[in-house]
Scaffold this motif. Structure first.
Motif, PDB file in Angstrom:
ATOM      1  N   VAL A   1     -49.739  69.255 105.675  1.00 12.84           N
ATOM      2  CA  VAL A   1     -49.672  67.872 106.145  1.00 12.84           C
ATOM      3  C   VAL A   1     -50.845  67.655 107.080  1.00 12.84           C
ATOM      4  O   VAL A   1     -50.831  68.083 108.236  1.00 12.84           O
ATOM      5  N   CYS A   2     -51.904  67.031 106.551  1.00  8.09           N
ATOM      6  CA  CYS A   2     -53.098  66.766 107.352  1.00  8.09           C
ATOM      7  C   CYS A   2     -53.850  65.604 106.721  1.00  8.09           C
ATOM      8  O   CYS A   2     -54.554  65.773 105.721  1.00  8.09           O
ATOM      9  N   GLU A   3     -53.696  64.416 107.296  1.00  8.17           N
ATOM     10  CA  GLU A   3     -54.327  63.216 106.745  1.00  8.17           C
ATOM     11  C   GLU A   3     -55.757  63.031 107.250  1.00  8.17           C
ATOM     12  O   GLU A   3     -56.449  62.118 106.814  1.00  8.17           O
ATOM     13  N   ASP A   4     -56.181  63.859 108.176  1.00  9.97           N
ATOM     14  CA  ASP A   4     -57.547  63.814 108.693  1.00  9.97           C
ATOM     15  C   ASP A   4     -58.424  64.679 107.791  1.00  9.97           C
ATOM     16  O   ASP A   4     -58.363  65.904 107.831  1.00  9.97           O
ATOM     17  N   ARG A   5     -59.227  64.046 106.956  1.00  9.04           N
ATOM     18  CA  ARG A   5     -59.999  64.815 105.975  1.00  9.04           C
ATOM     19  C   ARG A   5     -61.021  65.732 106.641  1.00  9.04           C
ATOM     20  O   ARG A   5     -61.330  66.803 106.129  1.00  9.04           O
ATOM     21  N   HIS A   6     -61.556  65.309 107.798  1.00 12.31           N
ATOM     22  CA  HIS A   6     -62.480  66.184 108.520  1.00 12.31           C
ATOM     23  C   HIS A   6     -61.765  67.456 108.972  1.00 12.31           C
ATOM     24  O   HIS A   6     -62.273  68.565 108.811  1.00 12.31           O
ATOM     25  N   LEU A   7     -60.583  67.282 109.550  1.00  8.51           N
ATOM     26  CA  LEU A   7     -59.803  68.428 110.024  1.00  8.51           C
ATOM     27  C   LEU A   7     -59.350  69.296 108.854  1.00  8.51           C
ATOM     28  O   LEU A   7     -59.313  70.526 108.956  1.00  8.51           O
ATOM     29  N   LEU A   8     -59.026  68.667 107.747  1.00 13.94           N
ATOM     30  CA  LEU A   8     -58.600  69.406 106.559  1.00 13.94           C
ATOM     31  C   LEU A   8     -59.687  70.365 106.100  1.00 13.94           C
ATOM     32  O   LEU A   8     -59.417  71.514 105.726  1.00 13.94           O
ATOM     33  N   ILE A   9     -60.934  69.904 106.152  1.00 16.99           N
ATOM     34  CA  ILE A   9     -62.069  70.737 105.744  1.00 16.99           C
ATOM     35  C   ILE A   9     -62.406  71.774 106.813  1.00 16.99           C
ATOM     36  O   ILE A   9     -62.625  72.950 106.527  1.00 16.99           O
ATOM     37  N   GLU A  10     -62.432  71.327 108.069  1.00 19.66           N
ATOM     38  CA  GLU A  10     -62.808  72.233 109.159  1.00 19.66           C
ATOM     39  C   GLU A  10     -61.831  73.390 109.331  1.00 19.66           C
ATOM     40  O   GLU A  10     -62.207  74.473 109.772  1.00 19.66           O
ATOM     41  N   GLU A  11     -60.563  73.146 108.973  1.00 19.04           N
ATOM     42  CA  GLU A  11     -59.529  74.158 109.115  1.00 19.04           C
ATOM     43  C   GLU A  11     -59.159  74.796 107.779  1.00 19.04           C
ATOM     44  O   GLU A  11     -58.081  75.400 107.642  1.00 19.04           O
ATOM     45  N   ALA A  12     -60.035  74.668 106.794  1.00 22.80           N
ATOM     46  CA  ALA A  12     -59.776  75.252 105.480  1.00 22.80           C
ATOM     47  C   ALA A  12     -59.615  76.763 105.587  1.00 22.80           C
ATOM     48  O   ALA A  12     -60.184  77.399 106.489  1.00 22.80           O
ATOM     49  N   PRO A  13     -58.842  77.373 104.692  1.00 23.19           N
ATOM     50  CA  PRO A  13     -58.654  78.834 104.743  1.00 23.19           C
ATOM     51  C   PRO A  13     -59.970  79.598 104.751  1.00 23.19           C
ATOM     52  O   PRO A  13     -60.068  80.659 105.386  1.00 23.19           O
ATOM     53  N   GLU A  14     -60.990  79.070 104.067  1.00 26.00           N
ATOM     54  CA  GLU A  14     -62.292  79.743 103.993  1.00 26.00           C
ATOM     55  C   GLU A  14     -62.969  79.856 105.356  1.00 26.00           C
ATOM     56  O   GLU A  14     -63.901  80.653 105.523  1.00 26.00           O
ATOM     57  N   ALA A  15     -62.533  79.039 106.327  1.00 23.22           N
ATOM     58  CA  ALA A  15     -63.146  79.058 107.657  1.00 23.22           C
ATOM     59  C   ALA A  15     -62.702  80.255 108.476  1.00 23.22           C
ATOM     60  O   ALA A  15     -63.286  80.535 109.530  1.00 23.22           O
ATOM     61  N   TYR A  16     -61.690  80.989 107.998  1.00 23.97           N
ATOM     62  CA  TYR A  16     -61.093  82.049 108.796  1.00 23.97           C
ATOM     63  C   TYR A  16     -61.303  83.433 108.191  1.00 23.97           C
ATOM     64  O   TYR A  16     -61.489  83.589 106.988  1.00 23.97           O
ATOM     65  N   LYS A  17     -61.233  84.421 109.044  1.00 18.59           N
ATOM     66  CA  LYS A  17     -61.297  85.803 108.601  1.00 18.59           C
ATOM     67  C   LYS A  17     -59.986  86.191 107.915  1.00 18.59           C
ATOM     68  O   LYS A  17     -59.003  85.452 107.930  1.00 18.59           O
ATOM     69  N   ASN A  18     -59.977  87.378 107.360  1.00 17.62           N
ATOM     70  CA  ASN A  18     -58.809  87.907 106.670  1.00 17.62           C
ATOM     71  C   ASN A  18     -57.818  88.451 107.694  1.00 17.62           C
ATOM     72  O   ASN A  18     -58.104  89.431 108.386  1.00 17.62           O
ATOM     73  N   SER A  19     -56.644  87.826 107.792  1.00 20.39           N
ATOM     74  CA  SER A  19     -55.654  88.265 108.782  1.00 20.39           C
ATOM     75  C   SER A  19     -55.161  89.679 108.499  1.00 20.39           C
ATOM     76  O   SER A  19     -54.845  90.435 109.431  1.00 20.39           O
ATOM     77  N   ALA A  20     -55.101  90.072 107.220  1.00 19.83           N
ATOM     78  CA  ALA A  20     -54.666  91.428 106.875  1.00 19.83           C
ATOM     79  C   ALA A  20     -55.658  92.464 107.384  1.00 19.83           C
ATOM     80  O   ALA A  20     -55.267  93.548 107.836  1.00 19.83           O
ATOM     81  N   GLN A  21     -56.951  92.124 107.355  1.00 16.52           N
ATOM     82  CA  GLN A  21     -57.966  93.043 107.865  1.00 16.52           C
ATOM     83  C   GLN A  21     -57.868  93.178 109.387  1.00 16.52           C
ATOM     84  O   GLN A  21     -58.004  94.271 109.944  1.00 16.52           O
ATOM     85  N   VAL A  22     -57.638  92.061 110.069  1.00 20.81           N
ATOM     86  CA  VAL A  22     -57.443  92.103 111.524  1.00 20.81           C
ATOM     87  C   VAL A  22     -56.254  92.998 111.857  1.00 20.81           C
ATOM     88  O   VAL A  22     -56.310  93.835 112.772  1.00 20.81           O
ATOM     89  N   LEU A  23     -55.170  92.837 111.097  1.00 21.58           N
ATOM     90  CA  LEU A  23     -53.991  93.671 111.322  1.00 21.58           C
ATOM     91  C   LEU A  23     -54.293  95.144 111.089  1.00 21.58           C
ATOM     92  O   LEU A  23     -53.850  96.005 111.864  1.00 21.58           O
ATOM     93  N   ARG A  24     -55.047  95.446 110.038  1.00 24.75           N
ATOM     94  CA  ARG A  24     -55.401  96.849 109.766  1.00 24.75           C
ATOM     95  C   ARG A  24     -56.164  97.467 110.926  1.00 24.75           C
ATOM     96  O   ARG A  24     -55.960  98.636 111.276  1.00 24.75           O
TER      97      ARG A  24
END
Length: 392
Positions: A331-354
């Motif tokens: 649920v995100c009607e702000d298209r700028h925020l939708l893009i800025e917070e896309a999954p591709e913007a983040y590191k791999n959480s499983a790798q951080v956990l490892r």
């Protein structure tokens, strides 16, 4: 771009602080974050720095670090004082959730809370003029309220200790002190001091106001969860509340955490992106060099402005970003925020956990799958063409 050294040992830079990096060369670290880290390490009053695998650049310094210093540095924490993550369990069985229907109901989180904040503020010792109208609101950026279910329990005994139930549903709330924290930060910055002795009157006043902002942020997450639970026709019970932007007094020194979760508590959430698993971990706290801290999430890989060049702004792409590979909804009607917070913007959480488990800083309790991630339910107003280049 740069990467860390494998299992980097405790280091001492010339005339600088001891720096301990809790990640290996398998973790992607941007060079700018390393540069900011070096700058902080060279400050004359910094004793130790613990650095975690979610490290990335920030506005005033790197995010994903804990810093022990002889003086107070408010800018190392920033304006969102008390920002953190709280995990709640709902009395709503996972099997009864329909993500599309839940997404429609969670849109009620938009806007101000219609409850009475003053009794709750007074109960927590907060001044009644501490921006009560902002309580119960999520805010922008990387903040969210996410409906989750358990993907896998990794340690049954620890899961029972944490209060987890396999077939239950959960809320992970990430938010902070909103305009109140900004007010506290701007007040100390208006005096023009970048750092202060701990017994300086301005430092004493800041620390008192800081503690209020931390309490305000915790209350804010609680109200957000109550609003979400009510929308889902259920009740929410707090399992753990873990701030990651704050300072603490430690034996005559001051411990600053910026994007580093407090690890001197039984359980800590580790957030993924909106299209990856999140985790609950138990800190082991067997390494003093970690400064009783942990990663708070995956950490950004790319800054906000660059994401607009990495992803297209077509309707088909925006539609893709509104769903997850788990079949969940955004649920995100702000298209700028939708893009800025896309999954591709983040590191791999499983790798951080490892990295955290490999460094023996934490034990994995359970993994959580996102069903609905709420960020914003109203269309954005037109934004200026000049955008701030930031990771936070």
């Amino acid at each position: 771009m740069g990467t860390s050294k494998v299992n980097a040992p405790l280091q001492q830079k010339p005339q600088g602080a001891f720096v301990r990096k809790f990640y290996s060369s398998a973790t992607w670290i941007e060079g700018k974050a390393e540069e900011q880290l070096q700058h902080v390490a060279q400050m004359h009053d910094i004793q130790k720095i613990a650095v975690f695998p979610d490290l990335h650049p920030g506005k005033y310094g790197p995010v994903g670090i804990a810093i022990l210093a002889n003086r107070l540095h408010p800018q190392l924490v920033g304006n969102d004082i008390g920002c953190g993550m709280s995990l709640f369990i709902l009395d709503l069985p996972a099997r009864k959730i329909r993500p599309e229907k839940a997404a429609k109901r969670l849109r009620l989180l938009e806007g101000t809370w219609d409850g009475d904040p003053f009794a709750l503020m007074e109960e927590r010792g907060l001044p009644l003029d501490a921006t009560p109208s902002s309580l119960g609101t999520i805010g922008g950026g990387n903040h969210f309220c996410e409906l989750q279910v358990i993907d896998k329990i990794h340690d049954q005994e620890l899961a029972e200790q944490a209060g987890l139930i396999k077939d239950a549903s959960y809320l992970l709330v990430h938010s902070g002190s909103r305009s109140f924290g900004t007010e506290v930060f701007e007040e100390i910055c208006s005096h023009g001091s970048a750092d202060l002795d701990l017994d300086h009157p301005q430092a004493i006043n800041y620390l008192n106001r800081h503690d209020q902002a931390v309490a305000w942020a915790s209350l804010n997450r609680q109200i957000i969860a109550q609003r979400a639970a009510k929308a889902l026709r259920s009740e929410a019970k707090l399992l753990t509340d873990s701030p990651h932007n704050l300072v603490e007094r430690v034996k005559g020194a001051i411990l600053h955490r910026k994007g580093a979760a407090k690890a001197d508590m039984p359980f800590v959430p580790l957030a993924g992106s909106r299209d990856s698993l999140s985790y609950l971990v138990k800190p082991t706290n067997n390494d003093e060099e970690s400064l009783l801290s942990l990663s708070h999430g995956a950490g950004r890989k790319y800054d906000r402005s660059s994401m607009h060049g990495r992803l297209n702004n077509k309707k088909s792409d925006l539609a893709r970003l509104s769903r997850t590979s788990f079949g969940g909804h955004i649920v995100c009607e702000d298209r700028h925020l939708l893009i800025e917070e896309a999954p591709e913007a983040y590191k791999n959480s499983a790798q951080v956990l490892r990295e955290l488990t490999g460094q023996k800083l934490a034990t994995t309790v359970a993994a959580f799958q996102p069903l609905v991630t709420f960020k914003k339910a109203k269309q954005e107003s037109k934004r200026p063409t000049s955008r701030r280049n930031t990771y936070e």
